[in-house]
Design a protein around this motif. Structure first.
Motif, short mmCIF file in Angstrom:
data_model
loop_
_atom_site.label_atom_id
_atom_site.label_comp_id
_atom_site.label_asym_id
_atom_site.label_seq_id
_atom_site.Cartn_x
_atom_site.Cartn_y
_atom_site.Cartn_z
N THR A 217 -6.43 -72.81 22.76
CA THR A 217 -5.85 -71.49 22.50
C THR A 217 -6.32 -70.92 21.17
OG1 THR A 217 -3.88 -72.67 21.68
CG2 THR A 217 -3.81 -71.84 23.94
N LEU A 218 -6.60 -71.79 20.20
CA LEU A 218 -7.14 -71.30 18.93
C LEU A 218 -8.54 -70.73 19.13
CD1 LEU A 218 -6.76 -70.99 15.88
CD2 LEU A 218 -7.67 -73.30 15.60
N MET A 219 -9.33 -71.38 19.97
CA MET A 219 -10.67 -70.89 20.28
C MET A 219 -10.59 -69.54 21.00
SD MET A 219 -13.95 -71.52 20.22
CE MET A 219 -15.44 -70.98 21.05
N ILE A 220 -9.66 -69.41 21.93
CA ILE A 220 -9.49 -68.15 22.66
C ILE A 220 -9.04 -67.04 21.72
CG2 ILE A 220 -8.12 -66.99 24.44
CD1 ILE A 220 -8.04 -69.67 25.93
N SER A 221 -8.09 -67.35 20.85
CA SER A 221 -7.58 -66.33 19.92
C SER A 221 -8.65 -65.87 18.95
CB SER A 221 -6.37 -66.87 19.17
OG SER A 221 -6.75 -67.95 18.32
N THR A 222 -9.47 -66.80 18.47
CA THR A 222 -10.56 -66.42 17.55
C THR A 222 -11.57 -65.51 18.24
OG1 THR A 222 -10.32 -68.54 16.41
CG2 THR A 222 -12.35 -67.31 16.04
N MET A 225 -9.97 -62.09 18.87
CA MET A 225 -9.83 -61.34 17.62
C MET A 225 -11.14 -60.67 17.22
SD MET A 225 -8.81 -62.72 13.81
CE MET A 225 -10.35 -63.64 13.71
N MET A 226 -12.26 -61.38 17.37
CA MET A 226 -13.55 -60.81 17.03
C MET A 226 -13.93 -59.68 17.99
SD MET A 226 -14.08 -62.34 14.32
CE MET A 226 -15.53 -61.36 14.02
N VAL A 227 -13.55 -59.80 19.25
CA VAL A 227 -13.80 -58.73 20.21
C VAL A 227 -13.00 -57.49 19.82
CG1 VAL A 227 -13.54 -58.01 22.62
CG2 VAL A 227 -14.41 -60.30 22.09
N ALA A 228 -11.74 -57.69 19.46
CA ALA A 228 -10.90 -56.56 19.05
C ALA A 228 -11.44 -55.90 17.79
CB ALA A 228 -9.47 -57.05 18.81
N PHE A 229 -11.89 -56.70 16.84
CA PHE A 229 -12.44 -56.13 15.61
C PHE A 229 -13.73 -55.37 15.89
CE2 PHE A 229 -15.05 -56.56 11.73
CZ PHE A 229 -14.24 -55.87 10.85
N SER A 230 -14.56 -55.89 16.78
CA SER A 230 -15.81 -55.22 17.13
C SER A 230 -15.53 -53.89 17.82
CB SER A 230 -16.65 -56.12 18.04
OG SER A 230 -16.97 -57.33 17.39
N CYS A 249 -22.24 -57.01 17.79
CA CYS A 249 -22.08 -58.21 18.62
C CYS A 249 -22.70 -59.44 17.95
CB CYS A 249 -22.71 -58.00 19.99
SG CYS A 249 -21.83 -56.82 21.03
N VAL A 250 -23.87 -59.25 17.31
CA VAL A 250 -24.52 -60.36 16.62
C VAL A 250 -23.65 -60.89 15.49
CG1 VAL A 250 -26.48 -61.01 15.19
CG2 VAL A 250 -26.85 -59.65 17.24
N LEU A 251 -23.09 -59.97 14.70
CA LEU A 251 -22.23 -60.37 13.59
C LEU A 251 -20.94 -61.02 14.09
CD1 LEU A 251 -22.67 -57.28 11.23
CD2 LEU A 251 -23.65 -59.56 10.96
N ALA A 252 -20.41 -60.52 15.21
CA ALA A 252 -19.17 -61.08 15.75
C ALA A 252 -19.38 -62.49 16.30
CB ALA A 252 -18.62 -60.17 16.84
N LEU A 253 -20.58 -62.76 16.77
CA LEU A 253 -20.87 -64.08 17.34
C LEU A 253 -20.99 -65.17 16.29
CD1 LEU A 253 -23.44 -63.25 20.17
CD2 LEU A 253 -21.11 -64.10 20.46
N LEU A 254 -21.26 -64.80 15.03
CA LEU A 254 -21.43 -65.80 13.98
C LEU A 254 -20.19 -66.68 13.78
CD1 LEU A 254 -23.50 -63.81 11.32
CD2 LEU A 254 -24.30 -65.61 12.88
N PRO A 255 -19.00 -66.08 13.55
CA PRO A 255 -17.83 -66.95 13.37
C PRO A 255 -17.45 -67.70 14.64
CG PRO A 255 -17.17 -64.65 13.45
CD PRO A 255 -18.66 -64.66 13.36
N ILE A 256 -17.67 -67.07 15.81
CA ILE A 256 -17.36 -67.75 17.07
C ILE A 256 -18.26 -68.96 17.26
CG2 ILE A 256 -17.30 -67.48 19.57
CD1 ILE A 256 -16.68 -64.53 19.15
N ALA A 257 -19.55 -68.79 16.99
CA ALA A 257 -20.49 -69.90 17.13
C ALA A 257 -20.19 -71.01 16.12
CB ALA A 257 -21.92 -69.39 16.94
N SER A 258 -19.81 -70.63 14.91
CA SER A 258 -19.47 -71.63 13.90
C SER A 258 -18.26 -72.45 14.31
CB SER A 258 -19.20 -70.95 12.55
OG SER A 258 -20.34 -70.23 12.12
N PHE A 259 -17.25 -71.77 14.82
CA PHE A 259 -16.04 -72.47 15.28
C PHE A 259 -16.36 -73.39 16.44
CE2 PHE A 259 -12.24 -72.98 17.82
CZ PHE A 259 -11.26 -73.24 16.87
N ALA A 260 -17.15 -72.88 17.39
CA ALA A 260 -17.49 -73.68 18.58
C ALA A 260 -18.31 -74.91 18.21
CB ALA A 260 -18.25 -72.81 19.57
N THR A 261 -19.21 -74.75 17.24
CA THR A 261 -20.07 -75.87 16.85
C THR A 261 -19.26 -77.05 16.32
OG1 THR A 261 -21.88 -74.35 16.31
CG2 THR A 261 -21.97 -76.56 15.36
#
Length: 304
Positions: A217-222, A225-230, A249-261
């Protein structure tokens, strides 16, 4: 079983291959109990010279080279509990509470041997829950504030949002709601871990399951949140210029990719260890699908 005599080999301590498989946590060797034929029931009552049955043996702490294969002390303890649950199915119920010559039941042996591992598992679980709960609380605060202060403002007379007819605003509203609900759920899961008890049996399913739900759920919320901010950036600053979607979209993917990694490997380990280990590793195999066993294989296992 092609070589029945091979199963009779014993080491210097008097343990046979199935007993050693339990002590050393060897899953593949443990599967031999399914092809023992008439000797299968013997292992329901077998004891060593100290009157330790199979549950006493599985209550001992696993070798370090087996423990270190798991991520964190909590999953190491979970694997030990899974082994005990599996061996319970093999041992006669009358032996579940039978004492050895030291007046120790299998439960007493397990508790004594894993006392430090329980403490380390509690510490590891709380550390993960505390760090993730801070992130979940921060996301909940941000998306709640964004929900009550919609981008672009509202109509002064009628009160409805100025961008309510645009697709980007609908995406903002939906993703913001998903992020709020998911982050709240995640926060509650982590808080339940921090305030819950940490008994041995809780590490088998209860605590890992809460951690899995919290991380997912933390992954989903993050992500939401980035989609809403974008969507907000596109509405307020891009003025309908669709080419601006690419850099956003590129900038929004950075925190998502970092969290997923950093978090997805842990989530995968938790899921496999909680829901996939007993069903896959310890499932009953027919003799047709079992590899032929030769005496040389037994000698290798005993180190001869």
């Amino acid at each position: 079983m092609r070589c029945p005599k091979a199963i009779r080999y014993k080491d210097k301590s008097g343990y046979d291959i199935i007993q050693l498989a339990v002590i050393n946590r060897s899953e593949n060797i443990y599967q031999l109990r399914y092809i023992l034929g008439e000797r299968r029931n013997v292992y329901r009552m077998i004891e060593d010279s100290s009157k330790n049955n199979m549950l006493h043996l599985v209550g001992r702490l696993a070798p370090w080279h087996k423990l270190k294969l798991r991520t964190g002390a909590a999953l190491q303890l979970q694997r030990e509990l899974q082994w005990r649950e599996v061996v319970k199915k093999l041992v006669s119920p009358a032996y579940h509470t039978k004492e050895n010559i030291f007046n120790e039941t299998p439960d007493i042996v397990f508790t004594k041997e894993h006392k430090n591992l329980v403490k380390e598992g509690e510490k590891w679980m709380k550390t993960v829950a505390e760090s993730c709960s801070i992130t979940a609380a921060l996301i909940t605060t941000i998306v709640f504030a964004a929900a009550i202060t919609v981008p672009g403002g509202s109509h002064q007379e009628k009160g409805f949002p100025l961008f309510r007819g645009q697709i980007a605003f609908k995406i903002f509203g939906l993703s913001d709601a998903i992020s709020l609900f998911a982050s709240s759920t995640s926060l509650l899961m982590f808080q339940s871990i921090l305030t819950g008890r940490f008994s041995e049996q809780d590490f088998l399913v209860s605590l890992p399951r809460r951690l899995i739900i919290g991380l997912c759920t933390l992954m989903i919320s993050t992500t939401a949140m980035m989609v809403a901010f974008s969507a907000t950036l596109f509405l307020v600053f891009c003025h309908g210029k669709r080419w601006m979607l690419a850099p956003i979209c590129v900038l929004a993917l950075l925190p998502i990719a970092s969290f997923a990694t950093f978090q997805i490997p842990l989530m995968v380990d938790l899921f496999r260890s909680t829901y996939g280990y007993i069903g896959y590793i310890f499932k009953k195999r027919s003799s047709k699908n079992s590899r032929r066993l030769y005496p040389y294989d037994i000698r290798l296992f005993f180190g001869k």
